[in-house]
Design an enzyme around this catalytic site. Sequence first.
Site, mmCIF file in Angstrom:
data_model
loop_
_atom_site.group_PDB
_atom_site.id
_atom_site.type_symbol
_atom_site.label_atom_id
_atom_site.label_comp_id
_atom_site.label_asym_id
_atom_site.label_seq_id
_atom_site.Cartn_x
_atom_site.Cartn_y
_atom_site.Cartn_z
ATOM 1 N N ASN A 9 50.751 53.369 39.070
ATOM 2 C CA ASN A 9 50.056 52.412 40.167
ATOM 3 C C ASN A 9 50.777 50.943 40.140
ATOM 4 O O ASN A 9 50.739 50.465 39.068
ATOM 5 C CB ASN A 9 48.576 52.330 39.914
ATOM 6 C CG ASN A 9 47.906 51.311 40.423
ATOM 7 O OD1 ASN A 9 48.235 50.745 41.428
ATOM 8 N ND2 ASN A 9 46.744 51.019 40.097
ATOM 9 N N TRP A 10 51.674 50.681 40.879
ATOM 10 C CA TRP A 10 52.511 49.348 40.763
ATOM 11 C C TRP A 10 51.557 48.154 41.007
ATOM 12 O O TRP A 10 52.266 47.155 41.128
ATOM 13 C CB TRP A 10 53.533 49.673 41.960
ATOM 14 C CG TRP A 10 54.644 50.588 41.560
ATOM 15 C CD1 TRP A 10 54.592 51.527 40.550
ATOM 16 C CD2 TRP A 10 55.742 50.858 42.087
ATOM 17 N NE1 TRP A 10 55.474 52.399 40.361
ATOM 18 C CE2 TRP A 10 56.543 51.639 41.619
ATOM 19 C CE3 TRP A 10 56.628 50.228 43.171
ATOM 20 C CZ2 TRP A 10 57.927 52.297 41.790
ATOM 21 C CZ3 TRP A 10 57.691 50.748 43.649
ATOM 22 C CH2 TRP A 10 58.330 51.726 42.780
ATOM 23 N N LYS A 11 50.319 48.348 41.603
ATOM 24 C CA LYS A 11 49.537 47.194 42.002
ATOM 25 C C LYS A 11 50.262 46.162 42.910
ATOM 26 O O LYS A 11 50.985 46.677 43.631
ATOM 27 C CB LYS A 11 48.868 46.649 40.621
ATOM 28 C CG LYS A 11 48.530 47.504 39.656
ATOM 29 C CD LYS A 11 47.753 47.109 38.575
ATOM 30 C CE LYS A 11 47.392 48.172 37.489
ATOM 31 N NZ LYS A 11 46.445 47.843 36.614
ATOM 32 N N GLU A 27 40.023 47.277 39.423
ATOM 33 C CA GLU A 27 40.375 46.006 39.961
ATOM 34 C C GLU A 27 39.885 45.922 41.414
ATOM 35 O O GLU A 27 39.416 44.725 41.799
ATOM 36 C CB GLU A 27 41.852 46.017 39.697
ATOM 37 C CG GLU A 27 42.433 45.780 38.497
ATOM 38 C CD GLU A 27 43.738 46.137 38.295
ATOM 39 O OE1 GLU A 27 44.668 46.637 39.338
ATOM 40 O OE2 GLU A 27 44.267 46.405 37.027
ATOM 41 N N GLU A 47 39.473 55.730 33.495
ATOM 42 C CA GLU A 47 40.142 54.616 33.131
ATOM 43 C C GLU A 47 39.283 53.483 32.470
ATOM 44 O O GLU A 47 38.605 52.763 33.251
ATOM 45 C CB GLU A 47 40.884 53.989 34.500
ATOM 46 C CG GLU A 47 41.714 54.713 35.020
ATOM 47 C CD GLU A 47 42.943 53.905 35.994
ATOM 48 O OE1 GLU A 47 44.083 54.007 35.466
ATOM 49 O OE2 GLU A 47 42.507 52.928 36.487
ATOM 50 N N GLY A 89 45.682 47.318 31.127
ATOM 51 C CA GLY A 89 46.492 46.141 31.282
ATOM 52 C C GLY A 89 46.246 45.259 29.809
ATOM 53 O O GLY A 89 46.562 44.071 29.786
ATOM 54 N N GLY A 121 49.950 52.056 34.870
ATOM 55 C CA GLY A 121 50.047 50.735 35.322
ATOM 56 C C GLY A 121 51.355 49.976 35.050
ATOM 57 O O GLY A 121 52.523 50.437 35.340
ATOM 58 N N GLY A 122 51.205 49.086 33.921
ATOM 59 C CA GLY A 122 52.246 48.217 33.596
ATOM 60 C C GLY A 122 53.650 48.930 33.305
ATOM 61 O O GLY A 122 54.790 48.806 33.633
HETATM 62 P P1 PGA Z 1 47.899 49.977 32.853
HETATM 63 O O1 PGA Z 1 46.820 50.030 34.044
HETATM 64 O O2 PGA Z 1 48.744 51.140 32.410
HETATM 65 O O3 PGA Z 1 48.592 48.465 32.922
HETATM 66 O O4 PGA Z 1 46.790 49.808 31.675
HETATM 67 C C1 PGA Z 1 46.434 51.398 34.475
HETATM 68 C C2 PGA Z 1 45.808 51.420 35.559
HETATM 69 O O5 PGA Z 1 45.015 50.125 36.005
HETATM 70 O O6 PGA Z 1 45.968 52.445 36.445
#
Ligand code: PGA
Length: 250
Positions: free
Chosen positions: A9-11, A97, A167, A173, A234-235
Amino acid sequence: MRKKIVAGNWKMNNDFFMTKDLIHSIKSKLNNNFNAEVFISPSFPFLIEAKKNCNNTQINVTAQNINENESGAYTGEVSSSMLKSIGINSVIIGHSERRQYFNENDHILLKKLKKAISEKFKVFFCIGENINERENNNHFDIIEKQLNNTVFKIESFDVNNLIIAYEPIWAIGTGLTASPEQAQEMHFFIREIFKSKYGSKISDNLSIIYGGSVKPSSAKDIFGKKDVDGGLIGGASLRAEDFIDIVNSI
Ligand code: PGA
C-alpha cells in the site's frame, strides 16, 4: 487452499517518475519462486501507467479507494467503472487512515463494499483496533463489531474476492508490530467468526492478511503463523529490496 497474498500500500507517496522507478526495481528483483499473489497500490493518477508496466508480470495493481456511487456530481471521487475501464479490478476499503482522516464510518464502508462486490472487484477490507481498545482488552469486541456492521451484512460473496486485512491501528506506521502470537490469536478469532456466519468452506478459504509495520526482519515469523495468510505492507513496500524480502518470506 486459501491464497497467500502480499500487497504494498503505497499510500500518498511517489510521483509519476518514482512510481515507474519503483515498479522497475521490483520487477527486476522479483524472481519466480515466491508463493504469494503480489499486489502494489500506487495513487490514482499512476494506475494506468503502473498497470502497463506490470503487464505480463505476476504483479497485480490495486486501487486505494473507490466511491460507492455509479457516477455523477461527486467532485474528486473515482468510481468502480472508471477503475474497471483501465483494467483495475481490486481495491483497498476501510483502511484506518480513510476511517480516521476522511470520516469513513462503517455505514459508508458497507456501501463501498457492496458496490465493489457487486462489480466483482477483489476487495482488501481492513479492520483493526486502536491502542486504547487493545489496552482495555476490547480488541476482539471491536473487530467483531466492525465486521458485524460491514462484511457480515453481506449475504453472499465470492471468497476469492474478499481478503480481510487485520491492521491494528497502533501498529500502523509506528514501528510497533503485533507479535506473531497476537496476530495469530486475532486471525484465528476472525476465521472462527466467519465460520460461524458462513460455514467452514468460506472460513477455510478466506485469506486473512496482517498489516502494521511489517518489515523484512519480522515478516517470516508473522507469516509463519497458521492463520496469517500474508501481509498488507505500507512503509516497507516503498523500498523494492524490502518489499521483495517480505514477498520471499511467505
Ligand atoms: P505500515 O502500513 O506497514 O507502514 O505500518 C501498513 C498499512 O497501513 O497498510
